[in-house]
Design a protein around this motif. Structure first.
Motif, PDB file in Angstrom:
ATOM      1  N   LEU A 132       0.988  -0.710   0.000  1.00 19.61           N
ATOM      2  CA  LEU A 132       0.000   0.000   0.000  1.00 19.61           C
ATOM      3  C   LEU A 132       1.141   0.820   0.000  1.00 19.61           C
ATOM      4  N   GLY A 133       1.882   2.529  -1.204  1.00 19.05           N
ATOM      5  CA  GLY A 133       3.088   2.561  -0.384  1.00 19.05           C
ATOM      6  C   GLY A 133       2.940   1.577   0.733  1.00 19.05           C
ATOM      7  N   ALA A 134       3.941   1.220   1.275  1.00 14.65           N
ATOM      8  CA  ALA A 134       3.948   0.235   2.338  1.00 14.65           C
ATOM      9  C   ALA A 134       3.133   0.663   3.528  1.00 14.65           C
ATOM     10  N   CYS A 135       2.855   1.928   3.675  1.00 13.55           N
ATOM     11  CA  CYS A 135       2.152   2.425   4.855  1.00 13.55           C
ATOM     12  C   CYS A 135       0.763   2.879   4.491  1.00 13.55           C
ATOM     13  N   GLU A 169       2.651  10.213 -10.241  1.00 17.82           N
ATOM     14  CA  GLU A 169       2.492   9.172 -11.262  1.00 17.82           C
ATOM     15  C   GLU A 169       3.499   8.047 -11.066  1.00 17.82           C
ATOM     16  N   THR A 170       3.578   7.578  -9.818  1.00 18.21           N
ATOM     17  CA  THR A 170       4.424   6.444  -9.479  1.00 18.21           C
ATOM     18  C   THR A 170       3.570   5.377  -8.811  1.00 18.21           C
ATOM     19  N   HIS A 208      -4.336   9.071  -4.090  1.00 21.41           N
ATOM     20  CA  HIS A 208      -3.806   7.791  -4.532  1.00 21.41           C
ATOM     21  C   HIS A 208      -4.917   6.928  -5.118  1.00 21.41           C
ATOM     22  N   LEU A 209      -4.498   6.001  -5.975  1.00 19.63           N
ATOM     23  CA  LEU A 209      -5.402   5.011  -6.550  1.00 19.63           C
ATOM     24  C   LEU A 209      -4.995   3.623  -6.079  1.00 19.63           C
ATOM     25  N   LEU A 210      -5.979   2.730  -6.002  1.00 19.88           N
ATOM     26  CA  LEU A 210      -5.716   1.311  -5.827  1.00 19.88           C
ATOM     27  C   LEU A 210      -6.088   0.606  -7.128  1.00 19.88           C
ATOM     28  N   VAL A 211      -5.210  -0.279  -7.587  1.00 20.52           N
ATOM     29  CA  VAL A 211      -5.426  -1.018  -8.828  1.00 20.52           C
ATOM     30  C   VAL A 211      -5.266  -2.505  -8.527  1.00 20.52           C
ATOM     31  N   ALA A 212      -6.323  -3.281  -8.775  1.00 21.77           N
ATOM     32  CA  ALA A 212      -6.319  -4.712  -8.496  1.00 21.77           C
ATOM     33  C   ALA A 212      -6.164  -5.501  -9.791  1.00 21.77           C
ATOM     34  N   ALA A 232       6.744  -0.972 -11.125  1.00 26.50           N
ATOM     35  CA  ALA A 232       6.331  -1.624  -9.874  1.00 26.50           C
ATOM     36  C   ALA A 232       6.177  -3.128 -10.058  1.00 26.50           C
ATOM     37  N   GLY A 233       6.552  -3.629 -11.249  1.00 24.77           N
ATOM     38  CA  GLY A 233       6.520  -5.067 -11.478  1.00 24.77           C
ATOM     39  C   GLY A 233       5.419  -5.558 -12.382  1.00 24.77           C
ATOM     40  N   TYR A 234       4.582  -4.643 -12.899  1.00 24.94           N
ATOM     41  CA  TYR A 234       3.506  -5.099 -13.773  1.00 24.94           C
ATOM     42  C   TYR A 234       4.068  -5.590 -15.103  1.00 24.94           C
TER      43      TYR A 234
END
Length: 366
Positions: A14-17, A139-140, A120-124, A96-98
């Protein structure tokens, strides 16, 4: 496998935090729907967007404050669309590994949602189970969690907790084939999870399973004003409501909010209405969550698709296979199977998302 991939392309199938909690304005209760429903919109009321049909599986997306549309894209992860239809990669998910390099490495960004505060956005990813967190301004992106199975949608609530749906137990290397197998016949292995809020500076913990036994759990919203989660059960033909205490993550009573042929993504507008896409019946539907009143607002004319939808409902209820019904007749002239909607502020333009190569832009809804 190749047949199912072809069907996916056709359906295009999640950023990690954790951040500090953010409280959003209360959602206004929806007004009762009028006794006489206005005219149902068709493709003649919209335009294909972008005109060059350069997208790849734009399952869902969001509308940024500057007027940019950000949509899921199987090639780039995310794509930004300007008002004139020009596009560019957004969020740098590959960093980010995609990876999308089929057939060995196939990705499928699915649910795209704002976090509270909309920074921020969450992308599943429904094939890999990876959850990405994207900084809108910079945009990271960062991969913040890897689920053992595909992840359909994810939402962060005001406490910092992240909820996500698992449609079925589809895992690599056959995640796509296994996902379509669950579309063929409901397997009852869909689920809803919650990742508890993490302390400042700490990585997210392990998720808690909150619901099991769902027939293809799909899109959902967390309505904190009503204290309820509204979730699509695609192969159940229901939009379900569960009472929720967001402070503890406890779920309570379940109810069927509405019957829908094949409910997919769910969005909630500023008035509190739910907007639900039904890909098999090619319908965009609004639902009053307080009364259960439903209205079809967009449905392209397609007699062959309507016949397929009727047969889908019969087979779904009988527990019979349905995958062979996913022919080119189902979406008709739509870019692909209708999967959701992207709403704009103030009741402006509505963008209908799909598993194809473009959106449909509706300038005004009835």
């Amino acid at each position: 496998m190749q047949r199912l991939i072809a069907l996916a392309a056709l359906a295009a199938g999640l950023g990690a935090c954790a951040p500090a909690p953010v409280t959003e304005p209360a959602v206004k209760p929806p007004a009762a729907l009028p006794v006489e429903a206005p005219r149902i919109l068709t493709l003649e009321d919209g335009v294909i967007f972008p005109a060059d049909r350069s997208l790849n599986r734009p399952e869902s997306g969001v509308f940024l404050a500057d007027g940019t549309l950000v949509v899921a894209d199987q090639v780039h992860g995310l794509v930004a669309l300007s008002a004139d239809g020009t596009s560019r990669p957004f969020g740098n998910l590959p960093a980010a590994g995609y990876i999308h390099a089929p057939p060995e490495n196939a990705g499928a960004p699915n649910g795209v949602s704002f976090e509270p505060g909309k920074t921020h956005l969450l992308v599943a990813d429904i094939f890999t189970g990876t959850l990405y967190r994207v900084d809108v301004a910079a945009e990271t992106a960062a991969a913040i969690y890897d689920h053992p199975f595909g992840m359909n949608y994810a939402h962060r609530d005001s406490t910092g907790a992240i909820w996500f749906s698992q449609s079925t137990e589809n895992a690599a290397p056959n995640a796509e084939e296994r996902m379509f197998a669950a579309v063929n016949v409901g397997m009852g292995d869909g689920a809803l999870y919650r990742i508890p809020p993490a302390a400042e500076g700490q990585p997210p913990g392990a998720p808690d399973v909150k619901l099991t036994g769902l027939n293809f759990a799909n899109g959902f919203v967390v309505d904190e004003t009503r204290g309820e989660i509204f979730l699509s059960e695609t192969l159940g033909g229901h939009v379900l409501g569960y009472k929720v205490d967001v402070a503890t993550g406890t779920l309570g009573d379940r109810r069927i909010v509405a019957e829908v042929t094949s409910p997919d993504n769910v969005e909630q507008d500023e008035t509190g209405l739910l907007w639900v896409a039904s890909p098999i019946s090619s319908e965009l539907i609004t639902i009053n969550p307080d009364t259960g009143e439903t209205r079809v607002v967009f449905h392209p004319v397609n007699e062959a698709g309507d016949a397929a939808a009727a047969e889908f409902r019969r087979r779904r209820d009988a527990g019979e296979p349905t995958i062979d019904l996913l022919t080119p007749d189902v979406p008709g002239q739509l870019p692909g199977l209708m999967t959701g909607v992207i709403l704009t502020p103030g009741g402006g333009s509505v963008y209908v998302s799909s598993l194809g190569d473009a959106l449909v832009k509706l300038e005004k809804t009835p």
